[in-house]
Design a protein around this motif. Structure first.
Motif, PDB file in Angstrom:
ATOM      1  N   ILE A  55     -10.356 -66.478 105.415  1.00  0.00           N
ATOM      2  CA  ILE A  55      -9.731 -65.223 105.222  1.00  0.00           C
ATOM      3  C   ILE A  55      -9.144 -64.071 106.198  1.00  0.00           C
ATOM      4  CG2 ILE A  55      -9.770 -63.049 103.675  1.00  0.00           C
ATOM      5  CD1 ILE A  55     -12.429 -64.946 101.905  1.00  0.00           C
ATOM      6  N   GLN A  99     -13.798 -66.012 109.062  1.00  0.00           N
ATOM      7  CA  GLN A  99     -12.917 -64.703 108.726  1.00  0.00           C
ATOM      8  C   GLN A  99     -12.506 -63.818 110.142  1.00  0.00           C
ATOM      9  OE1 GLN A  99     -15.887 -62.140 105.466  1.00  0.00           O
ATOM     10  NE2 GLN A  99     -16.733 -63.384 106.868  1.00  0.00           N
ATOM     11  N   ALA A 128     -11.993 -61.439  98.096  1.00  0.00           N
ATOM     12  CA  ALA A 128     -13.047 -61.654  98.889  1.00  0.00           C
ATOM     13  C   ALA A 128     -14.526 -62.302  98.260  1.00  0.00           C
ATOM     14  CB  ALA A 128     -13.013 -60.975  99.812  1.00  0.00           C
ATOM     15  N   TYR A 170      -8.453 -60.327 108.277  1.00  0.00           N
ATOM     16  CA  TYR A 170      -7.978 -58.879 107.407  1.00  0.00           C
ATOM     17  C   TYR A 170      -7.501 -58.094 108.087  1.00  0.00           C
ATOM     18  CZ  TYR A 170     -12.681 -60.744 104.812  1.00  0.00           C
ATOM     19  OH  TYR A 170     -13.728 -60.568 104.364  1.00  0.00           O
ATOM     20  N   VAL A 200     -18.436 -57.906 104.090  1.00  0.00           N
ATOM     21  CA  VAL A 200     -17.986 -58.847 105.081  1.00  0.00           C
ATOM     22  C   VAL A 200     -18.938 -60.026 105.240  1.00  0.00           C
ATOM     23  CG1 VAL A 200     -17.373 -60.158 107.667  1.00  0.00           C
ATOM     24  CG2 VAL A 200     -16.475 -57.669 106.795  1.00  0.00           C
TER      25      VAL A 200
END
Ligand code: NCD
Length: 325
Positions: free
Chosen positions: A201, A226, A191, A203, A216
């Protein structure tokens, strides 16, 4: 890295890149995009050389220590293969119960011992921050091969190299990380590395195994989009790289918590029927059931190729750090 006591003499023709020569490799954050391009270019050359002639004497006379306080198959043996393909050799310590560690020797003293015999130390250790501790004690380069749930920078470099080989680029991709994002050091490093590229990205994890907030925040500060969810279906169709990880059983304080989440995700051919035609499934391995073996024959299954690329990337890192790339 502390100050060097003995100055090395440069054999004629030896080239050194100050960004890498004699440096520790502790975190992917120490690199910028240019550094990564250099590593990938050298790895690509290593790939070609191994294909053509198998090995050559670039690091003849250099000796590496592989100091492993935690189990390893790929990381440990790919470093052995890498130094040997470059003509060097390795002192392998992978069962510390048979070394002075079992007599109570500190990590610092063990590292000082090994650096007095060898030219660089690859270290895997169960504590976060251990690689930095070792590097502070050593004058010679320390390469972090996994510091507990902290980082695994050489894995992230080989992951990035794999993404480029599989997809041709990193920019514009959607990377979905799946599994144990809390304790998985490979996804922590990956990451961070991906913040250097134009990616999105996702998760995907059980609630109790989410990506640490600090990470994060770091990725967010780099302007990367994200998204976190527990449901793979929510993000699979838009995914270019599905990066699957093992639930890190050994890091759980409460074994019953592991039992609750151990079978959270299993990738099967049916799962992949909902994915893009052109995408890659990656895994740092070992897998313990989270990717069914039926997926192995799918052209999108990249995890065995990923493992092989790891050796070229580690050859490149050794060549750069030991000053002969
Ligand atoms: C990983 C590790 O040790 O962090 N393995 C590896 O180095 N290829 C992943 C894991 O153990 O799950």
């Amino acid at each position: 890295m502390t100050t060097r006591r003995i100055t090395e003499h440069l054999p004629f023709g030896e080239k050194r890149d100050p960004r890498f020569f004699g440096q520790d490799i502790l975190s992917v954050s120490q690199f910028d995009r240019d550094d990564l391009e250099t590593i990938f270019a050298v790895a690509h050359e290593m790939y070609g050389i191994v294909e053509r002639i198998g090995s050559f004497d670039l690091l003849k006379g250099k000796i590496l220590t592989n100091l492993f306080y935690e189990p390893s198959t790929r990381t440990s043996s790919s470093f052995v293969a890498a130094i040997e393909r470059l003509g060097g050799s390795v002192v392998q310590i992978n069962n510390v119960t048979y070394s002075s560690v079992s007599k109570g020797e500190t990590l610092e003293d063990t590292v000082r011992t090994m650096e007095s015999y060898t030219d660089a130390i690859v270290l895997r250790h169960p504590e976060k921050g251990s690689a930095a501790r070792a590097a502070a004690a050593a004058a010679k380069p320390v390469i972090n091969a996994g510091d507990g749930p902290g980082e695994h920078p050489t894995q992230a470099l080989l992951d990035a190299y794999t993404i480029r080989e599989e997809m041709g680029t990193m920019d514009g991709l959607t990377v979905t990380m799946l599994g144990d994002l809390k304790y998985g050091r490979t996804v922590h490093s990956l990451a961070k590395l991906l913040t250097m590229y134009d990616v999105k990205i996702n998760y995907v994890s059980p609630d109790i195994l989410e990506m640490p907030e600090s990470l994060v925040a770091e990725v967010d500060a780099a302007g990367i989009e994200q998204h976190a969810t527990a449901d793979l279906d929510e993000v699979l169709a838009a995914t270019d790289i599905l990066y699957v990880t093992r639930i890190q059983k050994e890091r759980f304080e409460d074994p019953s918590e592991y039992d609750l989440v151990k079978d959270s995700y299993v990738i099967t051919p049916e799962t992949l029927s909902g994915a893009k035609e052109r995408m890659a499934v990656m895994h740092p391995l070992p897998r313990v059931g989270e990717i069914s073996t039926d997926v192995d024959s799918d052209p999108r299954a990249a995890y065995f190729r990923q493992m092989e690329y790891g050796m070229y990337v580690r050859m490149a890192l050794l060549a750069l750090v030991l000053g002969r790339a």
